[in-house]
Design an enzyme around this catalytic site. Structure first.
Site, mmCIF file in Angstrom:
data_model
loop_
_atom_site.group_PDB
_atom_site.id
_atom_site.type_symbol
_atom_site.label_atom_id
_atom_site.label_comp_id
_atom_site.label_asym_id
_atom_site.label_seq_id
_atom_site.Cartn_x
_atom_site.Cartn_y
_atom_site.Cartn_z
ATOM 1 N N MET A 1 0.842 -1.194 0.000
ATOM 2 C CA MET A 1 0.000 0.000 0.000
ATOM 3 C C MET A 1 0.881 1.248 0.000
ATOM 4 O O MET A 1 1.928 1.280 0.619
ATOM 5 C CB MET A 1 -0.873 -0.006 1.259
ATOM 6 C CG MET A 1 -1.961 1.026 1.230
ATOM 7 S SD MET A 1 -2.807 1.152 2.809
ATOM 8 C CE MET A 1 -4.120 -0.022 2.609
ATOM 9 N N CYS A 2 0.486 2.246 -0.736
ATOM 10 C CA CYS A 2 1.157 3.536 -0.741
ATOM 11 C C CYS A 2 0.096 4.601 -0.969
ATOM 12 O O CYS A 2 -1.040 4.279 -1.308
ATOM 13 C CB CYS A 2 2.177 3.649 -1.879
ATOM 14 S SG CYS A 2 3.632 2.610 -1.660
#
Lengths: 300, 228
Positions: A1-2
């Site tokens: 996730m970013c």
């Protein structure tokens, strides 16, 4: 996730406030990326044959005047620089490849962040809030900013491994997702396009791929469209250029993105909450980019 | 009328107050202000109260809803009404992916469009979308109804079990084992009831096409024995 955040101003009068508008967007995406954060600022464009070279050293008190003196002595290049924390932004009339090669050979302790006439990449390891403070982001001015908060999956948590990535003049890429064919593509780009890589990171390969396509004559839109065929994995990309920015999600839309547009700006974020405090957000035109479709905005 | 302003009250505090309600509560009408894209607004409700949210919300709004009516005067991010059990969730704007995912019961009504994977793995929920749905909607849908008054994206009903799909507009493509089916009287009644329940009067049952499972994938076929 970013987390991805981008802000492109349509109203020039807001350029003095872009940092103030953008800083809370980046901090809001801390949940998606607490490892590192960074941004590519486009503003204070230099003219003619001048270039801006942004260089980082881990120490805040690095001897930058010595670099300025060496540039003059060894390359015969006159330069000026301004400091933003541990990043120095040099302005000079020089050949970008020559400067990049010279830094590579003579100053391995330095990391070249960006080269171009407008771009300045500022990125570090740490919480987005700390990065915002370190670079005094709320005081930045310019026409557009592409930002990223990182939760590392494919490679180490380092400054060089954080986003945005750049592999060419005034171009940057931020990426949310992961690519599975990056090793082979990196080898191919090294062997066939002579591109140098700083990290083992998958997103750097995507940035290099786009730059290679552009050097081959593709537009940003064409380069992103061919990425759908050549990059294996899932992604939401935001690409910054001197004049604007582009965004695209992979064809099955694994990773989120929301766009908001008003008369004053176009903003992008991984989650709507990062846009919610922008002026007029509640009544902005808000939509999710369609999978595999390139969206782009430009000042030209 | 209870009003909670999320600019002043923590989200956790709102959800706790809603969870503390009992079936005989007289606090049956709630308004929530300033959600500003927050995740998990009004999740896990299990009593018949009405919660109206003014603004856009983030992920999983009204997830696991039982009995309650949740109305969003705005748009929703991923997973609105995921695993909903009963009650009504009504979204006045658009919704992101995986709306009503794994929903077991109740009605999810979306006035705008839904993006990809709407009704993924639905298990009995009724979903009515006044606009269009994105790709892979009703993926592995087991039970319940998905009604789409607009168009459907690629791979509608891929690997479908027994969910019923009704689409008025164009279906870009059907997923594996999903086929067009005849609209028999019981389906016309089922769809008519759903449109009525959703308060929809400007679409006619006759204009919809029914899609369902060809039942070739999930039943064991002796021809495929070599695959095991």
């Amino acid at each position: 996730m970013c987390g991805i955040v981008a802000l492109f101003l349509k109203n020039k009068e807001l350029e003095s406030k872009i940092g103030e508008m953008f800083a809370p967007m980046l901090v809001c995406m801390t949940d998606r990326g607490p490892d590192s954060a960074g941004l590519a600022l486009y503003g204070s464009e230099v003219s003619g044959d001048q270039i801006k070279v942004t260089i980082q050293h881990p120490d805040d008190d690095y001897n930058w005047p010595a670099i300025q003196a060496s540039l003059k002595d060894k390359l015969g290049v006159d330069s000026t620089f301004i400091l933003n924390s541990n990043h120095a932004i040099f302005t000079m009339s020089a050949n970008d490849a020559e400067v990049s090669d010279w830094l590579d050979v003579n100053h391995p302790e330095l990391t070249l962040m960006s080269i171009g006439q407008s771009i300045e990449i500022l990125k570090e390891v740490g919480l987005p809030e700390a990065i915002v403070k370190r670079f005094n982001v709320s005081k930045l001015t310019g026409s557009h900013i592409i930002g990223h908060t990182r939760m590392a999956t494919e490679s180490a948590v380092t400054t060089a491994g954080s986003h945005p990535f750049t592999t060419g003049k005034d171009i940057c890429l931020v990426h949310n997702g992961s690519l599975s064919n990056h090793n082979r593509l990196r080898q191919w780009l090294q062997a066939n396009a002579g591109i140098k890589f700083q990290t083992e990171n998958d997103s750097e390969v995507a940035a290099a791929y786009l730059m290679w396509k552009i050097n081959e004559g593709s537009t940003i839109k064409e380069a992103l469209e061919s990425a759908v065929d050549d990059l294996d994995g899932f992604f939401t990309f935001a690409v910054g250029t001197k004049d604007g920015f582009a965004a695209m999600r992979d064809p099955i839309a694994c990773k989120p993105a929301v766009l908001a547009e008003t008369d004053d700006y176009v903003a992008m974020a991984s989650e709507y909450q990062a846009l919610s405090n922008l002026p007029g957000a509640a009544n902005a035109n808000i939509w999710e980019p369609e999978p595999g479709v390139v969206y782009s905005w430009s000042h030209n | 009328m209870e009003t909670i302003d999320l600019a002043k009250t923590e989200l956790r505090e709102l959800n706790q107050q809603l969870h503390d309600l009992t079936a005989d509560t007289d606090k049956t009408n709630w308004t929530v202000e300033n959600p500003k894209g927050m995740h998990n607004v009004a999740v896990g409700l299990n009593v018949p109260v009405t919660v109206e949210i003014n603004g856009h919300v983030g992920y999983y709004c009204a997830g696991m809803n039982q009995e309650a009516t949740v109305i969003v005067n705005g748009s929703c991010s991923t997973g609105v009404a995921e695993n909903m059990m009963s009650g009504l969730v009504h979204i006045k704007g658009n919704v992101s992916q995986s709306a009503g995912a794994t929903g077991v019961g109740g009605l999810l009504l979306i006035d705008g469009n839904a993006s990809s994977r709407c009704g993924i793995s639905m298990k009995g929920i009724d979903i009515v979308v006044k606009g269009s749905v994105g790709h892979m909607s009703a993926f592995m849908g087991q039970k319940g109804n998905l009604v789409v008054c607009g168009d459907a994206g690629d791979a509608l009903g891929d690997s479908l079990y027994e969910a019923h799909l009704y689409v008025k507009g164009v279906v870009k493509s059907l997923g594996a084992d999903c086929i067009q089916k005849e609209m028999r009287d019981e389906h016309k009644k089922e769809l008519g009831d759903l449109l009525e329940k959703a308060g929809i009067t400007d679409h006619k049952v006759e204009d919809f096409t029914r899609y369902g499972s060809a039942r070739e994938l999930y039943n064991f076929k002796i021809d495929n024995v070599d695959a095991y």
